[in-house]
Design a protein around this motif. Structure first.
Motif, short mmCIF file in Angstrom:
data_model
loop_
_atom_site.label_atom_id
_atom_site.label_comp_id
_atom_site.label_asym_id
_atom_site.label_seq_id
_atom_site.Cartn_x
_atom_site.Cartn_y
_atom_site.Cartn_z
N TYR A 5 37.58 33.45 43.78
CA TYR A 5 37.42 34.89 43.95
C TYR A 5 37.47 35.61 42.61
O TYR A 5 36.82 36.65 42.43
CB TYR A 5 38.52 35.41 44.88
CG TYR A 5 38.36 36.86 45.27
CD1 TYR A 5 37.30 37.26 46.07
CD2 TYR A 5 39.27 37.82 44.84
CE1 TYR A 5 37.16 38.60 46.45
CE2 TYR A 5 39.14 39.15 45.21
CZ TYR A 5 38.08 39.52 46.01
OH TYR A 5 37.93 40.84 46.37
N VAL A 6 38.23 35.08 41.67
CA VAL A 6 38.35 35.72 40.36
C VAL A 6 37.11 35.47 39.49
O VAL A 6 36.72 36.32 38.69
CB VAL A 6 39.63 35.22 39.64
CG1 VAL A 6 39.70 35.74 38.21
CG2 VAL A 6 40.86 35.65 40.42
N TRP A 9 34.24 37.89 38.39
CA TRP A 9 34.72 38.92 37.47
C TRP A 9 34.13 40.28 37.79
O TRP A 9 33.66 41.03 36.94
CB TRP A 9 34.42 38.54 36.02
CG TRP A 9 35.36 39.15 35.03
CD1 TRP A 9 35.03 39.91 33.95
CD2 TRP A 9 36.79 39.04 35.01
NE1 TRP A 9 36.16 40.30 33.27
CE2 TRP A 9 37.26 39.77 33.90
CE3 TRP A 9 37.72 38.40 35.84
CZ2 TRP A 9 38.61 39.88 33.60
CZ3 TRP A 9 39.06 38.50 35.54
CH2 TRP A 9 39.49 39.24 34.43
N SER A 13 37.62 41.35 41.84
CA SER A 13 38.16 40.14 41.24
C SER A 13 39.25 40.49 40.22
O SER A 13 40.31 39.87 40.18
CB SER A 13 37.04 39.35 40.56
OG SER A 13 36.08 38.91 41.47
N ASN A 131 32.82 44.30 44.74
CA ASN A 131 32.90 43.23 43.75
C ASN A 131 31.58 43.01 43.03
O ASN A 131 31.51 42.20 42.10
CB ASN A 131 33.36 41.93 44.41
CG ASN A 131 34.16 41.07 43.45
OD1 ASN A 131 34.87 41.57 42.59
ND2 ASN A 131 34.05 39.76 43.59
#
Length: 262
Positions: A5-6, A9, A13, A131
């Motif tokens: 999920y990170v 970016w 995130s 996101n």
């Protein structure tokens, strides 16, 4: 799931990594050090991306290795039986290949097809639109919440006024899943199938209620509902499963003869 999920970016995130780092930092003694290890500093940045990429990449091979180990142990020890009876004759078992390999490969192909269809045609079903915006530490979204698969644990963190208590409850909820082989020693499944199904339904319902509490930020009636859901969730693992193990009925000689003849 968290590392993946990170990696895009995006705005969510970045916020997710920041929230996770702050949550880890609340742990006593090692919290500050562990938070810096996770984020690579005091706040998310380039070091965080590098560490999440390595973690995400390495865990894929760890999972494959765990599956291989599981299959190897299965071959050596044999599989369990829903009746609670462990067959003794190897001739009474089905070979792993081609029966189970064909079944599992079919499941993998179907899940992969569904995944490709969703990501290619309906990505908004499982992706947060916010996101898609690049990460900006100067801008915080008005409504921050994790993806649906983290919502039950997010709800558990929110229904507790103490931040450390919420982190411990959410972490304990995950740890309970790893402890199931030691908590569930329940012998023959068929003896109390209705009770098991009812308890499992309550467990799933508790997870859904906790997720809804997290979605509504544990306000109003959702605060009470989330706390009740936590009690039901932990009661299933810490009370029901050990009780069921104590109530398990061993197979009698007649039962063994019937199953062997069958």
């Amino acid at each position: 799931a968290f590392a993946g999920y990170v990696l895009p970016w995006g705005q969510m995130s970045y916020c997710g990594a920041d929230v996770a780092g702050r949550a880890v930092a609340t742990l006593p003694l090692v919290g500050g050090w562990l938070g810096r290890v996770v984020l690579g500093g005091d706040s998310p940045g380039t070091a965080t991306l590098h560490r999440m990429f390595v973690l995400h990449f390495a865990l894929a091979f760890v999972i494959v290795g765990a599956i291989a180990l599981h299959v190897a142990v299965l071959h050596k020890r044999g599989s369990s039986s829903p009746s609670g009876h462990q067959p003794t004759a190897r001739g009474g078992m089905l070979p792993f290949h081609p029966y189970f390999t064909a079944r599992d490969m079919l499941a993998v192909v179907l899940v992969a097809l569904a995944f490709v269809l969703v990501m290619g045609l309906w990505p908004e079903l499982i992706a947060e639109p916010a996101n898609y915006r690049p990460a900006n530490p100067l801008h915080t979204p008005t409504d921050i919440e994790p993806e649906w698969y983290f919502l039950p644990f997010y709800g558990m963190m929110q229904v507790v006024p103490d931040q450390l208590g919420g982190v411990l409850l959410a972490g304990g909820a995950v740890a309970m899943l790893f402890a199931v082989p030691w908590l569930d020693r329940g012998g023959r499944v068929g003896e109390r199938a209705p009770v098991r199904l009812l308890a499992l339904a309550l467990l799933v319902g508790a997870a859904v209620v906790a997720a809804c509490a997290g979605r509504h930020h544990a306000q109003g009636a959702w605060l009470l509902g989330g706390r009740v859901a936590i009690g039901v969730y932990y009661a299933y693992f810490l009370l029901f499963l050990p009780w069921l193990g104590g109530q398990g009925l061993p197979l009698t000689q007649d039962d063994e003869e019937k199953e062997t003849s069958a």
